[in-house]
Structures are given as C-alpha cells and as structure tokens.
Design a protein around this motif. Structure first.
Motif, mmCIF file in Angstrom:
data_model
loop_
_atom_site.group_PDB
_atom_site.id
_atom_site.type_symbol
_atom_site.label_atom_id
_atom_site.label_comp_id
_atom_site.label_asym_id
_atom_site.label_seq_id
_atom_site.Cartn_x
_atom_site.Cartn_y
_atom_site.Cartn_z
ATOM 1 N N GLY A 193 1.154 10.575 7.134
ATOM 2 C CA GLY A 193 0.359 10.344 5.935
ATOM 3 C C GLY A 193 -0.991 9.726 6.252
ATOM 4 O O GLY A 193 -1.375 9.574 7.414
ATOM 5 N N MET A 194 -1.712 9.354 5.170
ATOM 6 C CA MET A 194 -3.060 8.831 5.300
ATOM 7 C C MET A 194 -3.151 7.469 4.613
ATOM 8 O O MET A 194 -2.535 7.237 3.583
ATOM 9 N N VAL A 195 -3.955 6.572 5.226
ATOM 10 C CA VAL A 195 -4.179 5.227 4.680
ATOM 11 C C VAL A 195 -5.678 4.963 4.648
ATOM 12 O O VAL A 195 -6.398 5.323 5.594
ATOM 13 N N TYR A 253 8.584 18.378 3.148
ATOM 14 C CA TYR A 253 8.726 17.669 1.874
ATOM 15 C C TYR A 253 7.537 16.714 1.682
ATOM 16 O O TYR A 253 7.151 15.996 2.604
ATOM 17 N N SER A 254 6.961 16.710 0.476
ATOM 18 C CA SER A 254 5.948 15.715 0.164
ATOM 19 C C SER A 254 6.614 14.351 0.029
ATOM 20 O O SER A 254 7.749 14.250 -0.454
ATOM 21 N N ALA A 255 5.927 13.308 0.485
ATOM 22 C CA ALA A 255 6.547 11.985 0.521
ATOM 23 C C ALA A 255 5.503 10.901 0.312
ATOM 24 O O ALA A 255 4.310 11.102 0.550
ATOM 25 N N ASN A 256 5.980 9.750 -0.149
ATOM 26 C CA ASN A 256 5.163 8.542 -0.272
ATOM 27 C C ASN A 256 5.815 7.433 0.539
ATOM 28 O O ASN A 256 7.032 7.250 0.485
ATOM 29 N N SER A 300 0.861 -1.177 0.000
ATOM 30 C CA SER A 300 0.000 0.000 0.000
ATOM 31 C C SER A 300 0.896 1.225 0.000
ATOM 32 O O SER A 300 1.958 1.230 0.624
ATOM 33 N N VAL A 301 0.485 2.250 -0.705
ATOM 34 C CA VAL A 301 1.261 3.488 -0.760
ATOM 35 C C VAL A 301 0.466 4.587 -0.062
ATOM 36 O O VAL A 301 -0.675 4.878 -0.437
ATOM 37 N N ALA A 302 1.070 5.156 0.965
ATOM 38 C CA ALA A 302 0.444 6.253 1.709
ATOM 39 C C ALA A 302 1.105 7.562 1.305
ATOM 40 O O ALA A 302 2.337 7.654 1.245
ATOM 41 N N THR A 303 0.308 8.557 0.998
ATOM 42 C CA THR A 303 0.835 9.871 0.637
ATOM 43 C C THR A 303 0.813 10.778 1.857
ATOM 44 O O THR A 303 -0.063 10.677 2.706
ATOM 45 N N GLY A 304 1.786 11.651 1.938
ATOM 46 C CA GLY A 304 1.839 12.561 3.077
ATOM 47 C C GLY A 304 3.026 13.497 2.977
ATOM 48 O O GLY A 304 3.416 13.910 1.885
ATOM 49 N N LYS A 305 3.636 13.788 4.116
ATOM 50 C CA LYS A 305 4.771 14.706 4.167
ATOM 51 C C LYS A 305 5.645 14.343 5.366
ATOM 52 O O LYS A 305 5.238 13.575 6.238
ATOM 53 N N VAL A 306 6.848 14.909 5.390
ATOM 54 C CA VAL A 306 7.737 14.707 6.529
ATOM 55 C C VAL A 306 7.757 15.975 7.361
ATOM 56 O O VAL A 306 7.803 17.084 6.827
ATOM 57 N N ILE A 307 7.704 15.795 8.661
ATOM 58 C CA ILE A 307 7.725 16.917 9.595
ATOM 59 C C ILE A 307 8.726 16.601 10.701
ATOM 60 O O ILE A 307 9.025 15.438 10.955
#
Length: 375
Positions: free
Chosen positions: A220-222, A290-293, A48-55
C-alpha cells in the motif's frame, strides 16, 4: 390645545423609545442556549490508514525452454500443483534456416569423421609395424575420437531442433512443468499460441503464473506526513473489502526509502510504498489482488487530558486552536490551548485547560422540529 398636542407627541416619543429599548435588549440575548463539556482523562491512539492490495509473497512465471506452439494445456486457473507437475506440452516447429544449418553441421562432421577414420586406419597399421612413434599415433587417435564426438554433438543438436529433445523420443512435444508448489493464478496462453523460449536476449512467453496463496503480503501507500512515524516490525490490522467484519493481523516489513514519481497522487501529495506480512487464518481463503486497508498505529498515549475535537475553534488569522470556557451563566471567554495527538474524535490537551473547566459546545445544531400530522 397646543399643550395637549405636545403632551401627546411626548408620550408617543417616550413609548417609541421604550419599545426600541425593549427590542434591542430582547435581540441582544442569544437565541441558542449553549451547553458545555468538561475535559476528561483518556487514552488516545493516533492511527493512519493505508490503502492498497494483497499480493502473493512469491509469484513465479513459468516459461518454456524451447520455442514452439502450445499443443496441450493440462491445468486450469485455480488448480493446486506440486513442483514437477505437468502444466502444458509444446509442439516444436523448427526454424527452417536453423534446421538447414544443423543438417549442414552433421554433414560436415560426417566428412571430417570419414577423413579422420582413414588417417586413423592407415597410421594404425604403420604403428603396429613400428614405423611411427606411439606419440604420433596417439595424436592421430585423438583427432579421430574428436571427430566422432563432433558428429554425435551435431546429430544431438539436430534432434533437439527437430523434436525438442535429444532423447530420441518420437513425440514432437516438450513438457512444461511447475517449478514450485502453489496455486495456478493465471494462464495467459491458449492451445495454438506460439511461444518463445526464455534466453539471454528474450524474457520468453509466460505459460502460467504460480504462487503460494498461504503467504501473502499487503502492499500500500502512505503519505509523506506519516511515513516518518512508521517503524519496521510494528503490528497492524488489515481488512479486506471482500471479507467484511473481519480484521487480520499483520506486521510491517518494508518502508520505501525513496519516493517514486508514479506514487504521487493527483493532488500532489507524495506517497511512499509500504509492505507488510499478512497472517492468514486457515479457515479463510485470500485471493491475490484483493483490495485492502491497513490500520497502522503512529503514536499512543495513556491517561492524558483530552476534549472532543469538535469543541476546538481556530483563529482566522493565526490558525491557532482555542476554546471558549464558561465563566458565568451563558458567558464564555476565549482560552488558547496547546494540543497533542488525536484519534479523530478526541484530542490531547497539553496546556490551557484543566478538568474543572467547562468548554462551550459552540457548534451544536438545533434539533429539527417534528411536523404534526394533519387530521
């Protein structure tokens, strides 16, 4: 003559029937020659690929302890600081009403001290002559000392209101210092801005945000269909749009126990928040936001029977999967199958096929004809 005429008509009818039969027979043959593929043994990993960001894992907002006006800013965004480094100086602008109240308190303390001193001096003489007892004199002396302390407190409060410090400094500035070591992420104020102190009734104005960029987390979100398969502590791969062709190791640390209304997509799919530690290599600098997967392994099976997922067909009424198996030269029959996990390319076959079967490639497209260049 009539006989010849009838014979001619009969010949024409027979020729037409033969032509029709030939046409029907030739059109009954499929214009496409279908190929076939056999099932094979392989390993399948469902992801599964979750999209999100790093903080940053820890981000601290630096706020002033006194209200005033920004007089000087000594750092810039991106600077690395140590705990205790000076960030800014605030010029204190006292509130007139508060200042007047503090002055009145000093005056009252002075009056009370003068009166206590008179009483102390008079009773000291009487105590020395033995007119009053030691206990009575001690109470009077205590009142006198308390009056002196009250005056000192009032004068100190007045100094703080006027200059921002009780130390008696001639400078009308107060220092704002870093509370942790890290990188300055943001300075949302500029010289001349009025700031409010942090207290029980107000969060205060943020002078700067500081974070340790060596400790980052993925947020991120799943989808709800996949969240039940996640396990805290599982490894994952994290990629950034700003750093192509590079994946970083990660470790799942949190899966939200509750859905939040703000996390629902426009299509109505319920999503849950996840967090993961990101292990950053020393030769890479990761910026906050940064946007991340994140690629998460939901399930993995080794040495299973599989076919290409593109070979599957689905019943229009039952939506159950099936394939067409070769039983003769360009002859196929339907076989229902039970499927397992998929990686998007290959899909597990639990039952319905064997390695010896030949599955029809039903959706193969004809190659485009190349146009010949005209001379």
């Amino acid at each position: 003559m009539k006989i010849l005429k009838y014979i001619g008509i009969a010949v024409l009818i027979i020729a037409a029937l033969f032509a029709a039969a030939y046409f029907i027979k030739s059109n009954s043959k499929s214009p496409i020659t279908y190929e076939s593929e056999s099932p094979f043994i392989t390993s399948i990993e469902e992801k599964s690929v979750a999209t999100g960001k790093v903080i940053p894992e820890d981000e601290v907002a630096i706020k002033p302890q006194i209200s005033g006006i920004i007089g000087e800013i000594l750092v810039e965004e991106g600077d690395k600081l140590q705990a205790g480094d000076l960030i800014a100086k605030i010029k204190v602008v006292p509130n007139e009403q508060t200042l007047n109240t503090a002055r009145g308190r000093v005056s009252n303390a002075n009056i009370a001290l003068n009166n206590a001193k008179i009483e102390y001096d008079r009773n000291k003489v009487l105590f020395e002559k033995g007119v009053i007892s030691s206990q009575e004199f001690n109470n009077i002396e205590l009142t006198y000392n308390q009056a002196k302390q009250e005056l000192a407190n009032a004068q100190s409060d007045l100094q703080i209101i006027r200059k921002g410090s009780a130390g008696g400094s001639t400078s009308a500035n107060t220092d704002v210092k870093a509370t942790i070591a890290g990188t300055v992420l943001e300075i949302p104020v500029k010289i001349g801005d009025q700031v409010i102190e942090s207290n029980n009734f107000n969060d205060g104005t943020t002078i700067a945000s500081i974070a340790d960029l060596s400790k980052m987390i993925f947020e991120g979100m799943v989808d709800e269909a996949e969240v039940g398969k996640l396990e805290v502590g599982s490894p994952l791969k994290i990629s950034f749009g700003a750093i192509p062709d590079k994946e970083f190791e990660g470790k799942l640390k949190f899966v939200a126990p509750k859905w939040n209304e703000e996390e629902e997509t426009s299509s109505g799919v319920v999503q849950f928040k996840i967090e993961a530690d990101v292990f950053i290599e020393d030769n890479h600098f990761i910026r906050a936001g940064y946007s991340a997967n994140a690629s998460l392994t939901l399930e993995k099976k080794d040495s299973v029977l599989a076919i290409k997922e593109a070979l599957l067909q689905f019943d229009r009424e039952t939506e159950q999967p099936y394939v067409e198996v070769e039983v003769g030269d360009q002859e196929f029959e339907r076989k229902d199958v039970e499927t397992g996990i998929s990686d998007g390319i290959n899909i597990e076959i639990i039952s319905g096929l064997s390695e010896s079967d030949k599955v029809k490639v039903w959706n193969k497209t004809e190659p485009e004809k190349k146009e010949t260049a005209s001379n």
